[in-house]
Structure formats: C-alpha cells, structure tokens
Write an enzyme that holds these catalytic residues in place. Structure first.
Site, mmCIF file in Angstrom:
data_model
loop_
_atom_site.group_PDB
_atom_site.id
_atom_site.type_symbol
_atom_site.label_atom_id
_atom_site.label_comp_id
_atom_site.label_asym_id
_atom_site.label_seq_id
_atom_site.Cartn_x
_atom_site.Cartn_y
_atom_site.Cartn_z
ATOM 1 N N PHE A 495 0.836 -1.201 0.000
ATOM 2 C CA PHE A 495 0.000 0.000 0.000
ATOM 3 C C PHE A 495 0.871 1.251 0.000
ATOM 4 O O PHE A 495 1.881 1.315 0.713
ATOM 5 C CB PHE A 495 -0.876 0.052 1.256
ATOM 6 C CG PHE A 495 -2.028 -0.901 1.259
ATOM 7 C CD1 PHE A 495 -3.242 -0.553 0.694
ATOM 8 C CD2 PHE A 495 -1.913 -2.147 1.846
ATOM 9 C CE1 PHE A 495 -4.323 -1.426 0.710
ATOM 10 C CE2 PHE A 495 -2.977 -3.029 1.872
ATOM 11 C CZ PHE A 495 -4.182 -2.668 1.297
ATOM 12 N N ASP A 496 0.464 2.227 -0.787
ATOM 13 C CA ASP A 496 0.966 3.574 -0.569
ATOM 14 C C ASP A 496 0.300 4.086 0.709
ATOM 15 O O ASP A 496 -0.777 3.597 1.090
ATOM 16 C CB ASP A 496 0.597 4.445 -1.770
ATOM 17 C CG ASP A 496 0.956 5.901 -1.549
ATOM 18 O OD1 ASP A 496 2.048 6.170 -1.007
ATOM 19 O OD2 ASP A 496 0.145 6.768 -1.900
ATOM 20 N N LYS A 497 0.904 5.046 1.391
ATOM 21 C CA LYS A 497 0.311 5.538 2.641
ATOM 22 C C LYS A 497 -0.664 6.688 2.398
ATOM 23 O O LYS A 497 -1.863 6.547 2.591
ATOM 24 C CB LYS A 497 1.402 5.999 3.621
ATOM 25 C CG LYS A 497 0.813 6.476 4.975
ATOM 26 C CD LYS A 497 1.887 6.920 5.921
ATOM 27 C CE LYS A 497 2.354 8.331 5.616
ATOM 28 N NZ LYS A 497 1.350 9.366 5.963
ATOM 29 N N ILE A 697 -1.014 -0.856 -4.389
ATOM 30 C CA ILE A 697 -2.219 -0.039 -4.302
ATOM 31 C C ILE A 697 -1.803 1.408 -4.066
ATOM 32 O O ILE A 697 -1.122 1.718 -3.094
ATOM 33 C CB ILE A 697 -3.140 -0.485 -3.142
ATOM 34 C CG1 ILE A 697 -3.196 -2.001 -3.043
ATOM 35 C CG2 ILE A 697 -4.512 0.124 -3.287
ATOM 36 C CD1 ILE A 697 -3.773 -2.694 -4.226
#
Length: 807
Positions: A495-497, A697
């Site tokens: 995941f991107d944050k 993502i």
C-alpha cells in the site's frame, strides 16, 4: 537545459499497438503532448528509414524527473491518443492493390492510409466506426493474406467471436439450430415409421440447417489459414454422411450448432452486462439559457453549459454542481451503494480542472440524482465522460488476453494437428486389425468428435468476460484477463500511505519557528512557496496556514519547482527558499542546528510528517502535519488476510517513525519509510519473489513507477482521474478501500473457475478419446462433447452473480 538527458521510447509501446508504432501522424501528435511535460525541454520523432517502428527522443532534466516517470507520463498521454485511433497493418493483395487502396481511402471511418515499400499498408481508422476485421473486408472481400496487429479495438478471429447475422437477425443461428433439430426428429420418426426416402430428405435438411453457420465460419478460418474446431466438426459430419450414417451426422451438426448458439447467447449476456453501462446516460438534457430551460440532445452539450437535473433523474454529463443540494447515487460509476451528498461550489466558474474538484461538488454522467434539483456546469463532453471512458476501457479489456488464454490457444494449435494425425492413422486401422474399412472410418470420425476441444476454446474467454463484467458492475475496472488472473494469484500487497491507507486530507498541527523568527514570518514564507504545489501536504499548509495568517500579507514567490522526493524550492525577494524533509538539509553549506534537530525528532516521534523551512542560509523553523487513518483500513487488511494474502506492507515517503506508527495501528506486516520514488520501485521488485507476485495499491499519480513495476497495479479513487484510469491494471472507481477485497475475491473466484473449466474440458477429452477408440458410438461422444461445453459456459456465468462475502 545544459545537463539534459535523453530517453528514446517506442511509439508503439506508448500507444499499445505495434501498428500504431509506424504511424507518423500519431507520433507527431504524441510528441507535442510529451513536450508539455514540465521537466521536458524537447521531444522529437526519430524516423526509421525503412518505415519500421518509430521512436520519440525525449530530452529531460534529470534533477526534476526520472526516466521511469517520463515513460509513465508519456504512456498516459499515449493512451489518450490511442483511444480515438485504431490501426491495422495489412499485406496488399496482388490483384489491383492501387484501386483497392483508393477505395479504402474513401471509406467512411478511414482516417488515413499509408503505403510502404514492403508491400504493406498502414490503415488508421475511427474505432467507433470500424474495427480491423471490417477494414480487412473493405480492402478485399476475399482476403487471402493479412498481417493484422493488435489495435485499440477488439481482437478478431476468435473461435467464438464472429457475426451471426442472417434472415432472422441475431437469433438466426439459434433458429437454424432448432430447425436442424426439428428436421432430425422428423427424419427419425419417418425412419421408425418405415417411410422411404423421407428420412434421407429430412436428414439432409438437418445437415443444411445445422451446418450453415459452421460451414461459413470454417471457410472464413481457412481463408485466414486457420484450421479450427468448426472445421473438425464439418469433417466429422461429412465422414458420417459418407458412411451412410446420416442420422448421427445430423445429430452432430444439430448439437454443435445448438451448443454454439447457446454459447454465443451466454457470452452475449456477459457483453450485455458491459453494454448496459453505456445505456445509463440519458439521451436528453435540460439546458439552462438565462432564465429559460430547453431540452437538447446530450451529444450537443458543450463544456461550460449549465444543465438542470430534476430529482430522481440520471445525470446526463460529468460536471460541477453550481446550485442546489442533493444526495446522488453513484453506484453505476463507483459501486458505492450509499448516496453521496452534493452541494454547490462557491462560484459558477469554480474548479475548471474537473479532476481537482472535491467529491462534494463533482458529479458523473449516469449517476442518479436524489430528492433535490441541482444545476451542473458541464466539465466534459458526452464522449469523454467518466462513464464513456469506463465503457470503452472495459470493452477494450476483452482483447487483453490472459496467460491461460494464451496457453489454451497454443495448446489448441498443437493439439488439433495431433488429432488429425491420430484420425488419419485410425482410418487405416483395418490394415492392422481384421475389420471392414467402414468400421475403421466410423471409429476415426468418433475420435474426431471426441477430441475436438470446443469446451477448452470457450472455457477461459467466458470466465474472463464474466469476471470483467461483474467487476465493472461493482465499481472495479479490470484491464483484461491478464490483470484479472494476476490479481487472483498475488500473495503480497503493498500500500501507498498518503491517500490510500490514510484519508489523504492532512492538516497542519504544529508551527515551530526558531529563535528570532516569528510564526507569521515562517507561515508567510511557507504558504508563498507551497501555493505552487499540488501535493496534498502543500494543500494542507496553504489552507491551514492561510487561516492562521488571517489578513497578514503573503510575499510573492518565483521560480518554484519540486525537488523530486524531497521537497520544493523557490525564490522570495531574490533569496532561495527550500522546504522539505529533514534529509534535504543533511548536506550542504548550512547544516541543521541542534535546536532544530531536537524539534524534528520530537515531532516525528509523535507521528507528525515534518517539513523544515530554510531561507538562504537561515533556518526559519519546522512545520508538523498529520494525516488520519482511513476507518476501513484495518478491516480491509483483515479481510485480505482471510482471502489468502500472506504479506501486507506499506511504502511511504514519510520518515520511518511515522510509517511504523501507521503500520502498527492498521496491522501491517512491515512499513518501508523515507522512500524516494525509485526506492519504492526497488521495494516492489523485492516483493515480487512472493508466490504469485505483489499488487501495489496507490492513487495512480504519485506512484506511477511503482504501480507499473508491480505484478498488478491498483489505483484507488480513479473516478474523475484520467491518470489513474490509464496507468493502472485495476482501478477502484470509489475512493474506498472496502472495494479492494471485493476485487481480490472476485479475481480469486475467476481464477478458480478457469481452473475448474480447464479440468472439465481437458478431462472430458482425455476420457472420450480412448472411449471412442474402444467402441463408444458417435452419438454418445457428441452428447458428452457438447455437454461439457455447456457446463463450462454455465460455470463461467456464475461469476456474473458473484457477491462480496462481506456484504
């Protein structure tokens, strides 16, 4: 740009079509677009002397961007160019090529025709009017030689993708098949009644009706130098007639044509699920002209027009709400079941860039208005609406072949000749075995029926199409079978944050000026520079910092530019101002003072994202910004683990302490912090060793290189974002993490059904071949053969009814 670097990019790769890679017009159009990239100083087409694939040479500033970013942005632009232009390369026929090309140039839908010295022609056409098969038909009605390249339209020549028109329209094949069955039944009854000649006449009628479409497609395939399943069935039916087994041959053609018709009906159901999306937009709109309202065609709306939408009506265009309030049902676009509250923007001309309009002001064509009447300023033409883009991309997804489809195609190309060799050998079994030639011939025909891989040919396409259609209905856009299968196999997700696991709506929490600097000076300088940035953190500083400043003046900033992955800089009154991560100031003539380092450490320990501000050689202070976690983040991670995802990680540009705090709260396995864009790519590459690979993502904009390098790139909140739609393999239209487990679950179910279909189709063939060799009759082989085909199609259609386990 003295230190500019060069990057050469294939035009065909950008436009996703080898044929388009030879098109000068598209190359020049794309070059003009690439030249608008901020860090690009020059772009020009590199010509091939032999009119082979063209390249674009891009001169860019390596301090402001990377080759991966240049390619990703150019690919987004290429997708926009390619959507409106189809290309096909054809070998010119020997008979009157000049006259044929002249006729082709005048055809409706043909944009341009280029003739090459190699004896080929590149045809550029409007994909809304033509496809490559129709272009081929225009060039020569009896085409015997064609070298087609994948264009921006659907693939042609598939086993079950052909026209079925006839005297009864789309139902002609089914009517012919039923007529064949009726003739077969009449012949069987006449035979039982002992009526002479009538059975033969009825069986011949059954042959003609049942074999019409089979014969037509068999000859089409032979003209393309392809020997497919239809041809095998036709040979078997002719063989049965030669043996005098007219009834069995008629049964074969009847069941094959009936199965074929039912397959196409089933495939049509999946396609209609996609086409239904395109019918959501109304044909008429209420156009407001001053104090009057008139009804106009949606196709006639222009950008900037004001339309009125009554309660409970579908919205006719993408736009910004400028008057009224309502709750809008956006389920057809985003898959969100709950209506979304909409309210008017501050002014009628607010948000000229539709993609940047907040969700509460932005509406989409095809959505359903709630109880309030609203006025909407049109932001996109009907052909460019989000719904139109979704329909186009989902339709294009049909032509994106999955690895399993490629495997079955390759298997079929090898298997069919082997079957023919086996059949040929069995015809001469009477030489070795003491039996009449007729018995050997009959057995050979039975094996031919049993070994024809009809079920195999339809098993994967039917599942992929059903899966893509179901995903689209649930607000998830999947770019074809390859992406669908890949997402179904991954065991790791990164995941991107910012904007993915967090809300992406940070707010300014701390303003810490150093000794001798006022809070007003620190904020004024920071706001002046950050005004020129579109980064979410910059927006938070400008918004919240501006509120704190009140009426205090903000100086004018000049020469503002980003420092890739680290911050931003500009000039105020001739002095260079730099704002960025602490790492930006670790080197240089003016290192951070200890007082400032202590402030940075304390803020980072409390989970703040920290930005240091320096003007010239003088440090002004530190700003702390915080983002909030998405409420659904933790539950989403738990659902992904239940679906079989073994490793869930986060990639962030924030410092490691902030990244660890977010990861620990959500329940991730690991957090990678302080990553530059190229380091995110490296992290993705290390995760590819996980079984099935890794899905990334993100928002499809800031993380384009990482999304591109993952096995599957998933963009979240893609509705309204052209960039996200074009760069991702899978796009979650809603800005909601809850749709990710649905996409993963559907992909896993699709992969499971594909596997089941392969076992059924190959298993039946494996059982029937030896059974027919050892005496199974043609009639029984036909029933099992066609039955397996209908089983795999029905199994694939189950995907249309797939339900998210969490709902």
């Amino acid at each position: 740009m003295a230190n500019a670097k060069k990057e050469r990019i294939d035009v065909g790769g950008l436009l996703r079509s080898p044929s388009a890679g030879r098109c000068q017009r598209c190359a020049l159009d794309l070059t003009k677009r690439v030249q608008t990239i901020a860090a690009v100083s020059q772009a020009h087409v590199v010509n091939d002397a032999n009119r082979g694939p063209l390249k674009i040479c891009v001169h860019y500033d390596p301090a402001r961007t990377t080759p991966a970013k240049v390619r990703a942005t150019a690919a987004q632009m290429g997708a926009q160019v390619g959507r409106h232009r189809g290309h096909v390369t054809l070998a010119l026929p020997a008979d009157k090529p000049k006259q044929r090309l002249a006729r082709l140039r005048e055809a409706k839908g043909v944009i341009n025709v280029d003739e090459f010295d190699s004896g080929e022609a590149l045809i550029e056409f409007d994909p809304k009017s033509l496809d490559d098969a129709r272009v081929l038909a225009l060039l020569e009605s009896d085409a015997t030689s064609a070298k087609t390249s994948a264009s921006h339209t659907h693939e042609t020549g598939k086993a079950h993708d052909h026209a079925h028109g006839g005297p009864f329209g789309e139902r002609s094949e089914l009517i012919f098949a039923l007529g064949s069955g009726a003739a077969l039944a009449a012949g069987w009854l006449a035979e039982r009644a002992g009526i002479e000649m009538l059975p033969l006449v009825a069986f011949i009628g059954a042959y003609l009706l049942g074999g019409y479409f089979t014969t037509r497609e068999a000859f089409d395939n032979l003209r393309r130098r392809q020997f497919r399943i239809d041809s095998l069935m036709l040979v078997a039916a002719i063989g049965a007639a030669l043996l005098g087994a007219w009834a069995e041959g008629a049964l074969l053609l009847f069941l094959f044509s009936l199965g074929h018709a039912l397959e196409n009906w089933a495939m049509g159901r999946a396609k209609k699920a996609i086409e239904a999306l395109g019918q959501l937009t109304p044909e008429r709109a209420q156009l407001r002209r001053g104090d009057t309202v008139e009804e106009v065609a949606v196709a006639d709306l222009k950008i900037g027009d004001i339309i009125m939408v009554w309660p409970n009506e579908r919205l006719p265009a993408d736009g910004v709400v400028i008057a009224g309030e309502s709750a809008v049902n956006e389920a057809p676009i985003t898959g969100e079941s709950a209506p979304v509250e909409k309210q008017a923007a501050a002014s009628a001309d607010a948000y000229p860039d539709f993609a940047k309009a907040p969700a509460q002001h932005r509406v989409f064509a095809g959505a359903i208005n709630g109880a309030g009447a609203i006025d909407v300023r049109v932001s996109r033409l009907a052909t460019e609406s989000m719904l139109a883009r979704i329909v186009t991309l989902v339709a294009e997804a049909e032509s994106q072949r999955s690895p399993t489809q490629n495997f079955t195609d390759k298997f079929e190309r090898i298997f069919v000749p082997c079957v023919l060799a086996l059949v040929g050998a069995l015809m001469f079994a009477w030489v070795v075995v003491d039996e009449p030639f007729a018995d050997s011939f009959y057995r050979a025909m039975a094996v031919l029926v049993a070994a024809s891989p009809c079920a195999l040919a339809i098993s994967v396409p039917s599942a992929v199409l059903s899966g893509v259609a179901r995903a689209a209905r649930g607000g998830v856009l999947v770019k074809g079978g390859a992406a669908l299968e890949a997402l179904g196999r991954v065991s790791a997700i990164a995941f991107d944050k910012t904007g993915t696991l967090t809300e992406g709506k940070p707010y300014l929490t701390d303003v810490k000026p150093l000794f001798g600097v006022t809070e007003e000076e620190l904020l004024a300088v920071t706001v002046a520079i950050e005004r020129s940035s579109d980064h979410p953190l910059a927006g938070a500083i400008v918004r919240d910092g501006g509120e704190r400043l009140g009426e205090a003046p903000v100086p004018r900033a000049e020469a503002v530019e980003s420092i890739t992955g680290k911050g931003i800089q500009g000039r105020i009154d001739g002095a260079v101002v730099q704002i960025g991560k602490p790492g930006l100031f670790e080197t240089g003539p003016a290192p951070m003072p200890n007082e400032l380092r202590l402030i940075v450490t304390n803020l980072e320990s409390s989970g703040r994202t920290v930005m240091v501000v320096r003007r010239g050689a003088r440090y002004l202070g530190v700003l702390g910004v915080m983002d909030t976690e998405r409420p659904a983040a933790k539950a989403t991670v738990e659902r992904l683990r239940r679906l079989g995802i073994r490793r869930v990680v986060m990639l962030s540009g924030d410092n490691q302490r902030v990244a660890d705090a977010v990861a620990g709260s959500i329940g991730l396995d690991q957090a990678f912090g302080a990553l530059m864009p190229d380091e995110k790519v490296a992290a993705i590459n290390t995760l590819k060793v996980e079984p099935g690979g890794v899905a990334m993502i993100g928002d499809g904009v800031n993380d384009a290189p990482a999304l591109a390098n993952a096995n599957v790139g998933v963009a979240m909140g893609a509705a309204g974002s052209d960039v996200a739609l074009e760069t991702a393999d899978v796009a979650l239209m809603a800005d909601d993490l809850k749709h990710l487990p649905f996409a993963v679950g559907l992909s896993r179910q699709t992969t499971s059904i594909i596997r089941q279909n392969l076992w059924v189709s190959l298993g039946v063939v494996a059982v029937l071949i030896p059974s027919t060799i050892f005496g199974l009759q043609i009639g029984a082989a036909i029933i099992f053969h066609e039955g397996s085909t209908l089983i795999v199609v029905a199994n694939a259609l189950r995907l249309l009814a797939y339900k998210d386990p969490a709902t």
